[in-house]
Design a protein around this motif. Structure first.
Motif, mmCIF file in Angstrom:
data_model
loop_
_atom_site.group_PDB
_atom_site.id
_atom_site.type_symbol
_atom_site.label_atom_id
_atom_site.label_comp_id
_atom_site.label_asym_id
_atom_site.label_seq_id
_atom_site.Cartn_x
_atom_site.Cartn_y
_atom_site.Cartn_z
ATOM 1 N N MET A 1 13.741 12.183 20.854
ATOM 2 C CA MET A 1 14.602 13.078 20.134
ATOM 3 C C MET A 1 15.332 12.280 19.066
ATOM 4 S SD MET A 1 17.557 15.447 21.672
ATOM 5 C CE MET A 1 16.642 16.915 21.862
ATOM 6 N N SER A 2 15.353 12.774 17.878
ATOM 7 C CA SER A 2 16.058 12.062 16.818
ATOM 8 C C SER A 2 17.556 12.243 16.979
ATOM 9 C CB SER A 2 15.596 12.571 15.456
ATOM 10 O OG SER A 2 16.128 13.859 15.220
ATOM 11 N N GLU A 3 18.307 11.478 16.232
ATOM 12 C CA GLU A 3 19.756 11.585 16.300
ATOM 13 C C GLU A 3 20.238 12.935 15.789
ATOM 14 O OE1 GLU A 3 21.792 8.282 14.581
ATOM 15 O OE2 GLU A 3 20.276 6.893 15.311
ATOM 16 N N ARG A 4 19.454 13.594 14.975
ATOM 17 C CA ARG A 4 19.865 14.875 14.400
ATOM 18 C C ARG A 4 19.553 16.043 15.310
ATOM 19 N NH1 ARG A 4 16.497 14.627 9.320
ATOM 20 N NH2 ARG A 4 15.445 13.035 10.498
ATOM 21 N N ALA A 5 18.622 15.907 16.222
ATOM 22 C CA ALA A 5 18.225 17.010 17.086
ATOM 23 C C ALA A 5 19.236 17.206 18.209
ATOM 24 C CB ALA A 5 16.844 16.755 17.668
ATOM 25 N N PRO A 7 19.790 19.325 21.959
ATOM 26 C CA PRO A 7 19.184 20.206 22.968
ATOM 27 C C PRO A 7 19.956 21.529 23.021
ATOM 28 C CG PRO A 7 20.471 18.491 24.036
ATOM 29 C CD PRO A 7 20.455 18.175 22.576
ATOM 30 N N PHE A 8 19.246 22.611 23.217
ATOM 31 C CA PHE A 8 19.886 23.925 23.282
ATOM 32 C C PHE A 8 20.135 24.378 24.711
ATOM 33 C CE2 PHE A 8 17.688 23.985 19.156
ATOM 34 C CZ PHE A 8 18.786 24.213 18.347
ATOM 35 N N GLU A 22 30.650 11.385 25.564
ATOM 36 C CA GLU A 22 31.281 10.368 24.718
ATOM 37 C C GLU A 22 31.014 8.940 25.172
ATOM 38 O OE1 GLU A 22 35.385 11.287 24.240
ATOM 39 O OE2 GLU A 22 34.985 13.294 23.488
ATOM 40 N N ALA A 23 30.748 8.723 26.450
ATOM 41 C CA ALA A 23 30.588 7.357 26.962
ATOM 42 C C ALA A 23 29.250 6.732 26.578
ATOM 43 C CB ALA A 23 30.745 7.349 28.479
ATOM 44 N N GLN A 24 28.247 7.555 26.233
ATOM 45 C CA GLN A 24 26.927 7.014 25.920
ATOM 46 C C GLN A 24 26.330 7.773 24.743
ATOM 47 O OE1 GLN A 24 24.225 7.043 29.188
ATOM 48 N NE2 GLN A 24 22.581 6.117 28.032
ATOM 49 N N HIS A 25 25.910 7.036 23.706
ATOM 50 C CA HIS A 25 25.313 7.651 22.522
ATOM 51 C C HIS A 25 24.009 8.361 22.888
ATOM 52 C CE1 HIS A 25 24.292 8.257 18.359
ATOM 53 N NE2 HIS A 25 23.104 7.721 18.579
ATOM 54 N N GLY A 26 23.845 9.581 22.436
ATOM 55 C CA GLY A 26 22.617 10.330 22.681
ATOM 56 C C GLY A 26 22.577 11.058 24.008
ATOM 57 N N ALA A 27 23.646 10.985 24.783
ATOM 58 C CA ALA A 27 23.690 11.666 26.078
ATOM 59 C C ALA A 27 24.446 12.990 25.938
ATOM 60 C CB ALA A 27 24.358 10.784 27.123
ATOM 61 N N ILE A 36 24.783 14.727 33.478
ATOM 62 C CA ILE A 36 24.693 14.069 32.183
ATOM 63 C C ILE A 36 23.240 13.639 32.008
ATOM 64 C CG2 ILE A 36 25.462 12.125 30.798
ATOM 65 C CD1 ILE A 36 28.016 12.151 32.553
ATOM 66 N N PHE A 37 22.657 13.920 30.841
ATOM 67 C CA PHE A 37 21.263 13.578 30.615
ATOM 68 C C PHE A 37 21.052 13.220 29.153
ATOM 69 C CE2 PHE A 37 21.663 18.047 29.685
ATOM 70 C CZ PHE A 37 20.856 18.254 28.583
ATOM 71 N N SER A 38 19.914 12.606 28.874
ATOM 72 C CA SER A 38 19.490 12.364 27.500
ATOM 73 C C SER A 38 18.025 12.763 27.400
ATOM 74 C CB SER A 38 19.680 10.904 27.101
ATOM 75 O OG SER A 38 18.868 10.066 27.865
ATOM 76 N N VAL A 39 17.587 13.066 26.191
ATOM 77 C CA VAL A 39 16.215 13.489 25.936
ATOM 78 C C VAL A 39 15.621 12.518 24.933
ATOM 79 C CG1 VAL A 39 14.757 15.362 25.120
ATOM 80 C CG2 VAL A 39 16.875 15.885 26.321
ATOM 81 N N LYS A 40 14.409 12.072 25.188
ATOM 82 C CA LYS A 40 13.760 11.112 24.309
ATOM 83 C C LYS A 40 12.394 11.647 23.894
ATOM 84 C CE LYS A 40 11.895 6.431 24.249
ATOM 85 N NZ LYS A 40 11.684 5.215 25.035
ATOM 86 N N MET A 41 12.141 11.662 22.599
ATOM 87 C CA MET A 41 10.827 12.048 22.103
ATOM 88 C C MET A 41 9.920 10.825 22.140
ATOM 89 S SD MET A 41 9.725 13.674 18.518
ATOM 90 C CE MET A 41 8.051 13.559 17.961
#
Length: 52
Positions: A1-5, A7-8, A22-27, A36-41
């Motif tokens: 996932m780009s920094e601009r995308a 998740p809905f 706030e504690a983790q970029h992209g989360a 708490i989760f992050s998505v990676k393309m």
């Protein structure tokens, strides 16, 4: 996932009550299921039968 995308929906419960974590970029944090989760393309699939 780009920094601009963005998740809905939550990756776990499907709700839309998402906020940047706030504690983790992209989360993202879901305030409904408290996860708490992050998505990676990883990449894109090529249509089958197409040779490049």
């Amino acid at each position: 996932m780009s920094e601009r995308a963005v998740p809905f929906h939550c990756a776990y419960c499907g709700d839309t009550n998402l906020w940047p974590h706030e504690a983790q970029h992209g989360a993202w944090e879901c305030r409904d299921c408290q996860r708490i989760f992050s998505v990676k393309m990883i990449g894109q699939l090529r249509p089958e039968g197409v040779v490049r």
